[in-house]
Every structure is written in structure tokens, then in C-alpha cells.
Scaffold this motif. Structure first.
Motif, PDB file in Angstrom:
ATOM      1  N   GLY A  59      33.471  -9.190 106.487  1.00 50.37           N
ATOM      2  CA  GLY A  59      34.536  -8.488 107.190  1.00 50.37           C
ATOM      3  C   GLY A  59      34.756  -7.105 106.626  1.00 50.37           C
ATOM      4  O   GLY A  59      34.077  -6.664 105.697  1.00 50.37           O
ATOM      5  N   SER A  60      35.748  -6.447 107.206  1.00 51.45           N
ATOM      6  CA  SER A  60      36.055  -5.064 106.877  1.00 51.45           C
ATOM      7  C   SER A  60      36.806  -4.979 105.556  1.00 51.45           C
ATOM      8  O   SER A  60      37.681  -5.799 105.265  1.00 51.45           O
ATOM      9  N   GLU A  61      36.445  -3.996 104.776  1.00 48.77           N
ATOM     10  CA  GLU A  61      37.075  -3.827 103.470  1.00 48.77           C
ATOM     11  C   GLU A  61      37.307  -2.340 103.214  1.00 48.77           C
ATOM     12  O   GLU A  61      36.514  -1.498 103.642  1.00 48.77           O
ATOM     13  N   GLY A  62      38.391  -2.031 102.532  1.00 47.33           N
ATOM     14  CA  GLY A  62      38.672  -0.649 102.174  1.00 47.33           C
ATOM     15  C   GLY A  62      39.154  -0.581 100.745  1.00 47.33           C
ATOM     16  O   GLY A  62      39.252  -1.604 100.061  1.00 47.33           O
ATOM     17  N   LYS A  81      38.544   5.265 104.853  1.00 50.34           N
ATOM     18  CA  LYS A  81      37.221   4.680 105.111  1.00 50.34           C
ATOM     19  C   LYS A  81      37.299   3.163 105.007  1.00 50.34           C
ATOM     20  O   LYS A  81      38.140   2.606 104.301  1.00 50.34           O
ATOM     21  N   SER A  82      36.382   2.504 105.700  1.00 53.97           N
ATOM     22  CA  SER A  82      36.215   1.065 105.521  1.00 53.97           C
ATOM     23  C   SER A  82      34.752   0.729 105.753  1.00 53.97           C
ATOM     24  O   SER A  82      33.989   1.544 106.285  1.00 53.97           O
ATOM     25  N   GLY A  83      34.388  -0.469 105.331  1.00 50.64           N
ATOM     26  CA  GLY A  83      33.010  -0.903 105.517  1.00 50.64           C
ATOM     27  C   GLY A  83      32.930  -2.412 105.547  1.00 50.64           C
ATOM     28  O   GLY A  83      33.851  -3.108 105.095  1.00 50.64           O
ATOM     29  N   ILE A  84      31.850  -2.901 106.099  1.00 52.18           N
ATOM     30  CA  ILE A  84      31.658  -4.346 106.208  1.00 52.18           C
ATOM     31  C   ILE A  84      31.028  -4.872 104.914  1.00 52.18           C
ATOM     32  O   ILE A  84      29.979  -4.379 104.481  1.00 52.18           O
ATOM     33  N   VAL A  85      31.706  -5.853 104.319  1.00 49.40           N
ATOM     34  CA  VAL A  85      31.243  -6.429 103.059  1.00 49.40           C
ATOM     35  C   VAL A  85      31.297  -7.952 103.159  1.00 49.40           C
ATOM     36  O   VAL A  85      32.269  -8.505 103.679  1.00 49.40           O
ATOM     37  N   THR A  86      30.257  -8.594 102.647  1.00 50.05           N
ATOM     38  CA  THR A  86      30.251 -10.055 102.570  1.00 50.05           C
ATOM     39  C   THR A  86      30.697 -10.477 101.174  1.00 50.05           C
ATOM     40  O   THR A  86      30.197  -9.959 100.175  1.00 50.05           O
ATOM     41  N   GLN A 111      32.872   3.367 107.837  1.00 48.44           N
ATOM     42  CA  GLN A 111      33.547   3.776 109.070  1.00 48.44           C
ATOM     43  C   GLN A 111      34.792   4.586 108.735  1.00 48.44           C
ATOM     44  O   GLN A 111      35.381   4.408 107.678  1.00 48.44           O
ATOM     45  N   ASP A 112      35.172   5.461 109.650  1.00 44.47           N
ATOM     46  CA  ASP A 112      36.459   6.141 109.522  1.00 44.47           C
ATOM     47  C   ASP A 112      37.548   5.210 110.039  1.00 44.47           C
ATOM     48  O   ASP A 112      37.417   4.644 111.119  1.00 44.47           O
ATOM     49  N   VAL A 113      38.598   5.068 109.253  1.00 44.28           N
ATOM     50  CA  VAL A 113      39.720   4.224 109.667  1.00 44.28           C
ATOM     51  C   VAL A 113      40.641   5.041 110.555  1.00 44.28           C
ATOM     52  O   VAL A 113      41.006   6.158 110.195  1.00 44.28           O
TER      53      VAL A 113
END
Ligand code: NI
Length: 158
Positions: free
Chosen positions: A84-87, A94-99, A149-151
């Protein structure tokens, strides 16, 4: 209590390994209070001491109106996975997908230096992993799948 300046990615303090806390002091109690206030002020769910420039193994977390202080945390067990998304407050906007694991069991000391065990799933598990990594100088961007990604903030939620 006071709001401290959150260090932004690129600051070398965020890449250093933090030292264990050996004894609680009034100064560290103040730091913990300030970390909680700084986290709430920034609308974050977790903050690690290096993010305010202190190289000590201290983390604060609050994902559901239950503030946790984790001193010298050690992850004992993990299981499952969640993607899911994490910041991070050190990389605003910014955010990004992290497992991450979907379940985490961590041992830590509380602010009275009493040892306890905390178990978390979902967001709490994600947050424990993210914050503990800060103590070893690791940012979540190292785990991001794809691009950051830009939040975009929804005004209704401000
Ligand atoms: Ni972070």
C-alpha cells in the motif's frame, strides 16, 4: 513542549545509525513530548528521533489515538504482507507503494524504561517497520515499487 524542526530527506542525519538509550533523563522526556507534539502538528502517524536531528533509538507512533513510545525497539516477529501507499514527514508531499509485513511484534521500552511488547497489524505494523528503519538510517524510498507519487491534499480534510 515544543515543535521541533523535521529534517528533510537529503539531511545526512537521516542516513545515520542511532544509538541505544541507556537511561531515561528529563531531557529525553522532553524530547519524547516534543516528538509527539511535532508528529501531531504535522498530522503524521509516526516519528523517529533522527527526524528531529537526534541520533537515539526512540520512536513515537499514533495511528488510532493510542500514542506509543518505543525506545530501543527490536522487531521479534513478522508475518503476512500488505502492499500500500506510504509516506514520510521527512519527504513531504510524496508517497509510494511499499510492501510490508501485515503483522509485527516488537519489543521496546516505554518512557519509564519498562519493557513491553506491542503487536500490530495493517497500518500499525507498517508504521512500526517504517519508524524502526529510520533508526538505522533507512528511508522508505528504498523500498518503493515504481515511482514516487505527488500527494494531492483534499481541502475537505484539512
Ligand atoms: Ni518516516
Amino acid at each position: 513542549m515544543a515543535i521541533r524542526t523535521i529534517r528533510i530527506m537529503g539531511d545526512s542525519v537521516l542516513t545515520k545509525k542511532c544509538r541505544e538509550v541507556e537511561e531515561m533523563t528529563p531531557k529525553l522526556q522532553q524530547l519524547i513530548d516534543d516528538m509527539l507534539e511535532t508528529m501531531y502538528d504535522a498530522c503524521g502517524v509516526g516519528l523517529a528521533a533522527p527526524q528531529v536531528g537526534i541520533l537515539k533509538r526512540i520512536v513515537v507512533i499514533d495511528v488510532d489515538d493510542n500514542p506509543y513510545v518505543l525506545i530501543n525497539p527490536v522487531i521479534l516477529e513478522t508475518s503476512g504482507s500488505q502492499t500500500g501507499s506510504e509516506g514520510c514527514l521527512s519527504l513531504p508531499g510524496k508517497s509510494g507503494i511499499v510492501t510490508r509485513p501485515n503483522y509485527v511484534k516488537v519489543e521496546a521500552y516505554d518512557r519509564n524504561m519498562k519493557k513491553y511488547v506491542l503487536e500490530g497489524t495493517e497500518l500499525l505494523a507498517r508504521c512500526i517497520c517504517h519508524e524502526c528503519e529510520h533508526l538505522d538510517g533507512i528511508m522508505y524510498v528504498e523500498h518503493v515499487e515504481g515511482e514516487l507519487q505527488d500527494v494531492t491534499y483534499d481541502d475537505d480534510e484539512e
